[in-house]
Design a protein around this motif. Structure first.
Motif, mmCIF file in Angstrom:
data_model
loop_
_atom_site.group_PDB
_atom_site.id
_atom_site.type_symbol
_atom_site.label_atom_id
_atom_site.label_comp_id
_atom_site.label_asym_id
_atom_site.label_seq_id
_atom_site.Cartn_x
_atom_site.Cartn_y
_atom_site.Cartn_z
ATOM 1 N N ALA A 1 5.494 0.855 0.902
ATOM 2 C CA ALA A 1 5.177 -0.554 1.136
ATOM 3 C C ALA A 1 3.886 -0.971 0.452
ATOM 4 O O ALA A 1 2.975 -0.162 0.233
ATOM 5 C CB ALA A 1 5.061 -0.814 2.628
ATOM 6 N N GLU A 2 3.833 -2.247 0.124
ATOM 7 C CA GLU A 2 2.593 -2.899 -0.299
ATOM 8 C C GLU A 2 2.204 -3.915 0.762
ATOM 9 O O GLU A 2 3.044 -4.673 1.244
ATOM 10 C CB GLU A 2 2.763 -3.602 -1.644
ATOM 11 C CG GLU A 2 2.795 -2.652 -2.820
ATOM 12 C CD GLU A 2 2.582 -3.380 -4.141
ATOM 13 O OE1 GLU A 2 2.533 -4.624 -4.131
ATOM 14 O OE2 GLU A 2 2.472 -2.698 -5.171
ATOM 15 N N ILE A 3 0.933 -3.899 1.132
ATOM 16 C CA ILE A 3 0.413 -4.799 2.151
ATOM 17 C C ILE A 3 -0.599 -5.715 1.493
ATOM 18 O O ILE A 3 -1.640 -5.266 1.019
ATOM 19 C CB ILE A 3 -0.255 -4.015 3.303
ATOM 20 C CG1 ILE A 3 0.702 -2.972 3.871
ATOM 21 C CG2 ILE A 3 -0.734 -4.984 4.383
ATOM 22 C CD1 ILE A 3 1.967 -3.527 4.468
ATOM 23 N N GLU A 4 -0.247 -6.983 1.395
ATOM 24 C CA GLU A 4 -1.130 -7.982 0.782
ATOM 25 C C GLU A 4 -1.578 -7.537 -0.618
ATOM 26 O O GLU A 4 -2.759 -7.627 -0.974
ATOM 27 C CB GLU A 4 -2.340 -8.261 1.688
ATOM 28 C CG GLU A 4 -1.945 -8.852 3.035
ATOM 29 C CD GLU A 4 -3.135 -9.142 3.922
ATOM 30 O OE1 GLU A 4 -4.127 -8.371 3.887
ATOM 31 O OE2 GLU A 4 -3.093 -10.139 4.658
ATOM 32 N N GLY A 5 -0.623 -6.999 -1.379
ATOM 33 C CA GLY A 5 -0.886 -6.636 -2.762
ATOM 34 C C GLY A 5 -1.512 -5.278 -2.984
ATOM 35 O O GLY A 5 -1.827 -4.920 -4.122
ATOM 36 N N ARG A 6 -1.687 -4.497 -1.946
ATOM 37 C CA ARG A 6 -2.270 -3.154 -2.081
ATOM 38 C C ARG A 6 -1.323 -2.138 -1.453
ATOM 39 O O ARG A 6 -0.512 -2.475 -0.587
ATOM 40 C CB ARG A 6 -3.628 -3.087 -1.372
ATOM 41 C CG ARG A 6 -3.516 -3.407 0.106
ATOM 42 C CD ARG A 6 -4.751 -3.032 0.900
ATOM 43 N NE ARG A 6 -4.654 -3.464 2.287
ATOM 44 C CZ ARG A 6 -3.979 -2.810 3.230
ATOM 45 N NH1 ARG A 6 -3.323 -1.699 2.928
ATOM 46 N NH2 ARG A 6 -3.943 -3.269 4.477
ATOM 47 N N PRO A 7 -1.416 -0.870 -1.849
ATOM 48 C CA PRO A 7 -0.582 0.153 -1.215
ATOM 49 C C PRO A 7 -0.938 0.304 0.265
ATOM 50 O O PRO A 7 -2.116 0.179 0.646
ATOM 51 C CB PRO A 7 -0.922 1.431 -1.991
ATOM 52 C CG PRO A 7 -1.503 0.951 -3.285
ATOM 53 C CD PRO A 7 -2.220 -0.333 -2.975
ATOM 54 N N ILE A 8 0.039 0.574 1.060
ATOM 55 C CA ILE A 8 -0.196 0.809 2.483
ATOM 56 C C ILE A 8 -1.071 2.048 2.661
ATOM 57 O O ILE A 8 -0.968 3.005 1.895
ATOM 58 C CB ILE A 8 1.152 0.974 3.226
ATOM 59 C CG1 ILE A 8 0.950 0.919 4.743
ATOM 60 C CG2 ILE A 8 1.875 2.256 2.808
ATOM 61 C CD1 ILE A 8 2.259 0.803 5.520
ATOM 62 N N THR A 9 -1.981 2.029 3.632
ATOM 63 C CA THR A 9 -2.850 3.179 3.872
ATOM 64 C C THR A 9 -2.140 4.212 4.747
ATOM 65 O O THR A 9 -1.165 3.898 5.446
ATOM 66 C CB THR A 9 -4.153 2.759 4.572
ATOM 67 O OG1 THR A 9 -3.839 2.313 5.910
ATOM 68 C CG2 THR A 9 -4.847 1.629 3.813
ATOM 69 N N LYS B 1 6.337 -6.074 10.047
ATOM 70 C CA LYS B 1 7.616 -6.123 10.765
ATOM 71 C C LYS B 1 8.794 -6.179 9.803
ATOM 72 O O LYS B 1 9.849 -5.581 10.053
ATOM 73 C CB LYS B 1 7.643 -7.318 11.724
ATOM 74 C CG LYS B 1 8.813 -7.248 12.703
ATOM 75 C CD LYS B 1 8.685 -8.257 13.801
ATOM 76 C CE LYS B 1 9.810 -8.086 14.816
ATOM 77 N NZ LYS B 1 9.757 -9.060 15.904
ATOM 78 N N ARG B 2 8.622 -6.877 8.679
ATOM 79 C CA ARG B 2 9.709 -6.941 7.692
ATOM 80 C C ARG B 2 10.055 -5.553 7.155
ATOM 81 O O ARG B 2 11.211 -5.263 6.847
ATOM 82 C CB ARG B 2 9.338 -7.883 6.541
ATOM 83 C CG ARG B 2 9.579 -9.364 6.833
ATOM 84 C CD ARG B 2 9.533 -10.181 5.560
ATOM 85 N NE ARG B 2 8.208 -10.175 4.954
ATOM 86 C CZ ARG B 2 7.278 -11.080 5.215
ATOM 87 N NH1 ARG B 2 7.517 -12.069 6.060
ATOM 88 N NH2 ARG B 2 6.100 -11.018 4.616
ATOM 89 N N LEU B 3 9.045 -4.687 7.038
ATOM 90 C CA LEU B 3 9.281 -3.329 6.539
ATOM 91 C C LEU B 3 10.310 -2.596 7.388
ATOM 92 O O LEU B 3 11.186 -1.895 6.872
ATOM 93 C CB LEU B 3 7.986 -2.521 6.567
ATOM 94 C CG LEU B 3 6.854 -2.912 5.628
ATOM 95 C CD1 LEU B 3 5.666 -2.007 5.875
ATOM 96 C CD2 LEU B 3 7.312 -2.841 4.190
ATOM 97 N N ILE B 4 10.177 -2.739 8.708
ATOM 98 C CA ILE B 4 11.046 -1.969 9.591
ATOM 99 C C ILE B 4 12.269 -2.777 10.034
ATOM 100 O O ILE B 4 13.305 -2.185 10.350
ATOM 101 C CB ILE B 4 10.255 -1.423 10.802
ATOM 102 C CG1 ILE B 4 9.407 -2.512 11.458
ATOM 103 C CG2 ILE B 4 9.368 -0.286 10.359
ATOM 104 C CD1 ILE B 4 8.556 -2.000 12.605
ATOM 105 N N ASN B 5 12.170 -4.094 10.038
ATOM 106 C CA ASN B 5 13.326 -4.912 10.412
ATOM 107 C C ASN B 5 14.537 -4.602 9.547
ATOM 108 O O ASN B 5 15.666 -4.500 10.035
ATOM 109 C CB ASN B 5 12.985 -6.403 10.272
ATOM 110 C CG ASN B 5 12.650 -7.044 11.606
ATOM 111 O OD1 ASN B 5 12.794 -6.430 12.651
ATOM 112 N ND2 ASN B 5 12.205 -8.285 11.563
ATOM 113 N N THR B 6 14.306 -4.454 8.247
ATOM 114 C CA THR B 6 15.420 -4.252 7.317
ATOM 115 C C THR B 6 16.136 -2.927 7.557
ATOM 116 O O THR B 6 17.270 -2.758 7.109
ATOM 117 C CB THR B 6 14.908 -4.287 5.857
ATOM 118 O OG1 THR B 6 13.905 -3.272 5.688
ATOM 119 C CG2 THR B 6 14.305 -5.642 5.519
#
Length: 406
Positions: free
Chosen positions: A217-225, A102-107
């Motif tokens: 984006a990175e999700i929990e330290g990994r690149p987003i799939t 959600k933070r990814l798109i909120n900004t």
């Protein structure tokens, strides 16, 4: 699929025991049926689709929406239906992972980000009105309410090709109706279109928009799939098109039934922001959502078992007599309007700033330019009402005038 379609008027027994959120009869008698449910059984268990709970009162809906530890989105966002089961992010996951997405798109949808879009949005609104204002008639849904939010979103938020809009809007409309057989295929076609858009955007330079934010984006330290990218953009498309269209269509129906409202707003455009809030409360198109209980719990004294689905009716909560005195009346003098048309809790709609701006600008130009608006008589408006609600058609007449600029 077990269903119980009422053969005549909706009965108390149907409301209390056989409530079917997919029923065409409910779509026709939507708000009166929810008012009866609030009065007779604000929390009830339906025997349809294997069984699920229905909540219609403001207090209960708000509490459940905020209690994600008990009422999960990840375990099931809808009761069983024919719709797609693919993950639409972040609405089908729970915190803490949900907060990351959600933070990814909120900004990307803060007032500061949305503010510069107002001028091009107003220009689009007037181009659409120009296309029909000299005729003195139009189908407001087809000519304005449906194309407007999608075209604005394509251009300003996604930077997607405008030529693709009609195709994608069709997918979004069908995907929003999970009881239809074609819904699943439309959702998959929409996902494929998003996948192609994402690949095209990877090859282009960055534009500093929401697509770039998701791609990097990175999700929990990994690149987003890639699947996560598609799921996140899919939520934006579904949320950015049909929901705003539904509010606009319902607003126009209200303007036709109560011509004193557009007359007042034409005279007092400073009241339009308050009018937007009251229209969202009365006729918000995001009408309900599903949760599934993580463990045994209770709702207003009813024992709910782990794994049971629960439907929260935002549309009913927003007309709860306890929270909103004289709830069915359009009232710009309300001292409190804590509506939850955009949902509540961690999954509250990220696009609320954009939706409010779109609605405000659209209403400003509609009341300025269209006069003596009337609904064409003898037409079956019809509504689709599953998790979003919108009129099928709103044929109107008005005083024909020249386009802006001649």
């Amino acid at each position: 699929m077990e269903t119980s379609e009422p053969t005549g008027p909706i009965t108390d027994e149907w409301i209390e025991q056989h409530f079917d959120h997919l029923s065409p009869e409910l779509a026709r008698e939507f708000h009166p049926t929810l008012a009866r449910a609030r009065s007779r059984c604000p929390v009830t268990r339906s025997d349809q689709y294997g069984g699920f709970w229905v909540t219609t009162r403001y207090e209960d809906v708000l509490r459940i929406a905020q209690d994600w530890q008990t009422f999960s989105s990840e375990l099931g966002i809808t009761v069983p239906n024919n719709g797609p089961t693919m993950k639409i992010l972040p609405v089908t996951i729970d915190p803490p992972l949900q907060r990351t997405f959600k933070r990814l798109i909120n900004t990307q949808f803060t007032p500061a980000k949305v503010g510069p879009w107002e001028e091009p949005t107003r220009a689009l609104v007037n181009r659409l009105i120009d296309a029909f204002i000299e005729r003195g008639e139009c189908d407001f849904m087809a000519d304005f309410a449906r194309p407007f939010p999608g075209l604005a979103f394509f251009d300003l938020a996604l930077h997607a090709p405008a030529d693709d809009f009609e195709e994608v809007n069709g997918y979004a409309m069908q995907a929003a109706l999970p009881h239809l057989p074609e819904s699943r295929e439309s959702m998959m076609k929409l996902a494929r279109w998003i996948g192609a858009l994402v690949e095209r955007r990877r090859a282009e330079g960055p534009r500093g928009d929401v697509v770039d934010a998701v791609l990097g984006a990175e999700i929990e330290g990994r690149p987003i799939t890639t699947a996560e990218v598609v799921g996140t953009v899919q939520l934006l498309v579904l949320g950015g098109l049909e929901t705003t269209a539904g509010v606009l269509g319902a607003a126009m129906l209200r303007f036709c039934a109560q011509p004193e409202i557009p007359a007042l707003l034409r005279e007092r455009p400073d009241l339009i922001p308050a009018a937007v809030e009251e229209l969202l409360r009365l006729d918000g198109s995001f009408i309900c959502i599903g949760r599934t209980t993580r463990h045994d719990t209770e709702i207003d004294g009813h024992q709910v078992k782990a794994g049971e689905p629960v439907i929260l009716y935002w549309a009913s909560a927003n007309r709860d007599e306890v929270e909103f005195p004289d709830p069915d009346t359009f009232d710009l003098d309300r001292t409190s309007n804590r509506h939850i048309a955009f949902g509540a809790g961690p999954h509250r709609c990220v696009g609320s700033n954009l939706a409010r701006m779109n609605l405000r600008v659209a209403l400003e130009e509609i009341v300025r330019r269209l006069d003596d608006i009337k609904l064409r008589p003898g037409v079956d408006i019809g509504f689709h009402s599953t998790f979003n609600r919108a009129p099928h058609t709103v044929p109107i007449t008005f005083t024909p005038v020249a386009r802006d600029g001649g």
